[in-house]
Each structure stands twice: as C-alpha cells, then as structure tokens.
Design a protein around this motif. Structure first.
Motif, short mmCIF file in Angstrom:
data_model
loop_
_atom_site.label_atom_id
_atom_site.label_comp_id
_atom_site.label_asym_id
_atom_site.label_seq_id
_atom_site.Cartn_x
_atom_site.Cartn_y
_atom_site.Cartn_z
N LEU A 62 -3.50 37.24 -18.19
CA LEU A 62 -3.48 38.19 -17.08
C LEU A 62 -2.13 38.12 -16.36
O LEU A 62 -1.66 37.02 -16.03
CB LEU A 62 -4.61 37.90 -16.09
N SER A 63 -1.54 39.27 -16.10
CA SER A 63 -0.25 39.32 -15.43
C SER A 63 -0.33 38.73 -14.02
O SER A 63 -1.32 38.90 -13.32
CB SER A 63 0.24 40.77 -15.31
N ALA A 64 0.76 38.07 -13.63
CA ALA A 64 0.82 37.50 -12.28
C ALA A 64 2.27 37.45 -11.82
O ALA A 64 3.18 37.25 -12.64
CB ALA A 64 0.22 36.11 -12.26
N PRO A 65 2.51 37.62 -10.52
CA PRO A 65 3.88 37.44 -10.03
C PRO A 65 4.29 35.99 -10.20
O PRO A 65 3.44 35.09 -10.24
CB PRO A 65 3.77 37.82 -8.55
N PRO A 66 5.59 35.70 -10.30
CA PRO A 66 6.04 34.32 -10.46
C PRO A 66 5.59 33.43 -9.29
O PRO A 66 5.48 33.89 -8.15
CB PRO A 66 7.57 34.45 -10.49
N THR A 67 5.36 32.16 -9.57
CA THR A 67 4.93 31.22 -8.53
C THR A 67 5.93 31.19 -7.37
O THR A 67 5.54 31.08 -6.20
CB THR A 67 4.78 29.81 -9.12
N MET A 68 7.22 31.32 -7.68
CA MET A 68 8.26 31.23 -6.64
C MET A 68 8.62 32.60 -6.06
O MET A 68 9.67 32.74 -5.43
CB MET A 68 9.50 30.55 -7.23
N TRP A 69 7.75 33.59 -6.25
CA TRP A 69 8.05 34.95 -5.76
C TRP A 69 8.32 34.94 -4.26
O TRP A 69 9.31 35.51 -3.79
CB TRP A 69 6.86 35.86 -6.07
N LEU A 70 7.46 34.31 -3.49
CA LEU A 70 7.60 34.32 -2.03
C LEU A 70 8.87 33.59 -1.60
O LEU A 70 9.57 34.03 -0.69
CB LEU A 70 6.37 33.68 -1.39
N ASP A 71 9.17 32.47 -2.26
CA ASP A 71 10.34 31.67 -1.89
C ASP A 71 11.64 32.44 -2.08
O ASP A 71 12.64 32.17 -1.39
CB ASP A 71 10.38 30.39 -2.72
N ARG A 80 10.47 33.32 8.47
CA ARG A 80 10.23 31.88 8.58
C ARG A 80 10.86 31.17 7.39
O ARG A 80 11.22 31.79 6.40
CB ARG A 80 8.73 31.58 8.60
N ARG A 81 10.94 29.85 7.48
CA ARG A 81 11.42 29.07 6.34
C ARG A 81 10.25 28.77 5.41
O ARG A 81 9.15 28.42 5.87
CB ARG A 81 12.07 27.76 6.78
N ILE A 82 10.49 28.92 4.12
CA ILE A 82 9.47 28.66 3.10
C ILE A 82 10.08 27.73 2.06
O ILE A 82 11.19 27.98 1.56
CB ILE A 82 8.99 29.96 2.43
N LEU A 83 9.39 26.66 1.74
CA LEU A 83 9.90 25.66 0.81
C LEU A 83 8.78 25.26 -0.15
O LEU A 83 7.69 24.89 0.29
CB LEU A 83 10.39 24.44 1.59
N THR A 84 9.05 25.33 -1.45
CA THR A 84 8.08 24.92 -2.46
C THR A 84 8.67 23.81 -3.31
O THR A 84 9.72 24.00 -3.93
CB THR A 84 7.66 26.11 -3.35
N VAL A 85 8.01 22.66 -3.31
CA VAL A 85 8.50 21.49 -4.05
C VAL A 85 7.30 20.77 -4.68
O VAL A 85 6.14 21.06 -4.36
CB VAL A 85 9.26 20.52 -3.12
N THR A 86 7.58 19.83 -5.56
CA THR A 86 6.50 19.09 -6.21
C THR A 86 5.85 18.10 -5.25
O THR A 86 6.47 17.63 -4.28
CB THR A 86 7.01 18.33 -7.44
N GLN A 107 0.00 24.25 1.43
CA GLN A 107 -1.06 24.60 0.49
C GLN A 107 -0.50 24.56 -0.92
O GLN A 107 0.72 24.47 -1.11
CB GLN A 107 -1.61 26.00 0.77
N LEU A 108 -1.37 24.60 -1.91
CA LEU A 108 -0.92 24.73 -3.29
C LEU A 108 -0.21 26.07 -3.44
O LEU A 108 -0.68 27.08 -2.94
CB LEU A 108 -2.12 24.63 -4.22
N ALA A 109 0.92 26.09 -4.15
CA ALA A 109 1.70 27.33 -4.25
C ALA A 109 1.03 28.37 -5.13
O ALA A 109 1.18 29.56 -4.89
CB ALA A 109 3.09 27.01 -4.79
N ARG A 140 3.54 24.50 -1.39
CA ARG A 140 4.33 25.39 -0.53
C ARG A 140 4.15 24.98 0.93
O ARG A 140 3.02 24.83 1.41
CB ARG A 140 3.91 26.84 -0.73
N ILE A 141 5.27 24.84 1.62
CA ILE A 141 5.28 24.48 3.04
C ILE A 141 6.05 25.57 3.78
O ILE A 141 7.12 25.99 3.33
CB ILE A 141 5.97 23.11 3.25
N GLN A 142 5.51 26.04 4.90
CA GLN A 142 6.17 27.12 5.61
C GLN A 142 5.95 27.03 7.11
O GLN A 142 4.92 26.53 7.58
CB GLN A 142 5.72 28.48 5.08
N THR A 143 6.94 27.49 7.83
CA THR A 143 6.89 27.48 9.29
C THR A 143 5.72 28.32 9.80
O THR A 143 5.42 29.39 9.24
CB THR A 143 8.20 28.07 9.85
#
Length: 293
Positions: A62-71, A80-86, A107-109, A140-143
């Motif tokens: 099933l098609s999905a936008p990339p995990t890092m789309w929002l970042d 706001r600042r958005i940061l996705t890390v392991t 939350q989980l990205a 994913r961590i965000q302000t």
C-alpha cells in the motif's frame, strides 16, 4: 472495496457503484482480489502481511508518504521544530536539542505503539519509555503548538485536492474539551480553501503517494500549520460530502491498485503487531474485501 456496474432502463444507463465489505479484525482476511481496495489500520496490515508470508503468499503493498515527509517541510509550514531520530540516539542524550522546549511532543514516527502513545514528555520520561524499544525505531519529537483552535484534514491524490473537512475544535489551551465534526462542530468556511492551499504546497513534488494532511489553525490566526501527513488507507473519513467521499475512496483504491513508495513498518510496529494472527487460521468469509478496524 470493489466496484460494480449496475444497469437500469433496459441497459441504456450504466452507473458505477462501490460495494463495501468489512472485517472484524480478529483473524486474517482471505479472498481479497488483486484490484480491490483496502482501508485498514497499520497494525492490522502488519498482522495480515505476517499471516500472508506464513502462507507463502505475497504481501499487500500500500502506498504511503515517506516516514520523513513531515521533517522535510519548511518551518514556515509547520511553525515548530520537528526532529526524528532513532531510539538508540535518544538514549544517549543528556539534554534535549535546542528549540524543542522542556516537554515536547514525542511519538513513533511511522505508526502507533502501546509503549509510546503521543504525549508531551520530558527527556527523562521519554528515555524511560524507550528503554525496551528497538534501537532503530524512529521517534519523532516536536515543539508543542499552543492555542490550537481548528483542525482540518485534506486528502491529496496526484497533486490534486480529493476531499477536505474540518474535524475538531479545541475549547482553549487550558481545556481538554474538544468538539468533533460528528458532534456538530462548526468551522470557519474561509479556512477550507486556505487549508487546501497549504496542504497542496506541503505535498507538491514530495511523494507520488496519496496523502492525508492534517492542519491546525491557532486561535485568532488564519494561517494553517501542518500537523501530520499520513497514508490515505488508514485515514478516517470526515464530512467530505458525496463527491468528496467518492474521491476519497478512489484515493484509497489507488494506494493498492497503483502502489508507489510502499509502506514500510517501523521495527516497533512489527514487534507489536506481526504475531497477532499467529495460530488463528480459522475459516473466514471469502467475500470480505475491505478491512475496517
């Protein structure tokens, strides 16, 4: 979900209709045609694909936008600042990175797991929640955005607006009262076009997959901010109207009949959901073609 052609007036008029079937989600689904659409939660998709693999059958792509789309969005669109890390990286931190505040949202990205629901957390709280997480899970961590008033959802398919609707109103920053569209919430009609334009700008050229974009208007502002971008096949439908609902269903169908950038589950999602149907291979109706949680 399957399309059917209905005939009337002695065959002179033919009209397309959509047949919807549902499944209870307590066991795997069988008998789904290759061209039939699927609306499903990510957790149930993972469980279904694990069962299909155990039967030597191909997975549902099933098609999905990339995990890092929002970042990847400019901060002018997110506010706001958005940061996705392991998870492994976060466990090494002594302080939160600058610009996130003392209690950012985390939350989980790519998905949702019981061990880390979306919530505001201090670094100490977040690290406590991640002690048993798979090291490579993306977090994913965000302000925190204060004073959200209206939230809207825009469905985009092939760089065009398929459907849009406001879906909830917040009473105030210090209140937990939220009124949804199903409770009769009334939204500023001027915000529809503004939300659609912002969602199009955010989605344009970033992924060919259909996407569900959630946006927020802060109290007293007519400038929307992008909250999330999620797969259409797990997005809840809102007050789209007849034409909008038909376009929404077509976007859901496109995610399977013309898959691009297939959804790739996070390791934490795989761990939590892949064993759900293990040992549950009982009989299932053969005509169930749409999975609804």
């Amino acid at each position: 979900m399957a399309e059917q052609i209905d005939s009337c007036n002695k065959g002179t008029l033919r009209q397309r209709s959509i047949i919807l079937h549902h499944h209870h989600g307590f066991g795997p689904v069988r008998g789904v045609g290759a061209k039939e659409a699927i609306w499903i939660t990510p957790g149930l998709l993972i469980a279904q694909n694990a069962w299909l693999a155990s039967q030597g059958r191909p997975s549902w792509a099933l098609s999905a936008p990339p995990t890092m789309w929002l970042d990847g969005l400019d901060q002018s669109l997110t506010g706001r600042r958005i940061l996705t890390v392991t998870a492994a990286t976060i466990l090494t931190w002594r302080l939160l990175p600058s610009g996130l505040g003392q209690r950012p949202w985390s939350q989980l990205a790519a998905g949702r797991v019981s061990g880390l629901p979306a919530a505001r957390r201090t670094l100490e709280d977040l690290q406590r929640n991640l002690r048993t997480a798979p090291p490579q899970s993306l977090i994913r961590i965000q302000t925190h955005l204060p004073n959200i008033h209206e939230e809207w959802r825009v469905i985009i398919d092939r760089d065009r607006i398929a459907a849009s609707s406001g879906y909830c109103l917040h009473e105030g920053e210090d209140s937990r009262v939220i009124t949804t569209v199903f409770d009769g919430a009334v939204f500023d009609p001027r915000h529809r076009r503004i939300a659609e334009d912002c969602a199009l700008q955010a989605a344009k050229g970033r992924s060919p997959a259909p996407i569900s974009v959630d946006l927020a208007f802060l109290r007293g502002s007519d400038r929307p901010l992008v909250l999330e971008g999620n797969p259409v096949w797990c997005a809840a439908p809102y007050a789209y109207g007849p034409q909008g609902m038909a376009s929404f269903l077509k976007a859901v169908a496109a995610c399977r009949t013309d898959p691009v950038d297939p959804y790739r589950p996070d390791p934490w999602m795989l761990r939590e959901f892949s064993g759900r149907f293990r040992g549950s291979w009982g009989p299932v109706r053969q005509d169930q073609t749409m999975v609804m949680p």
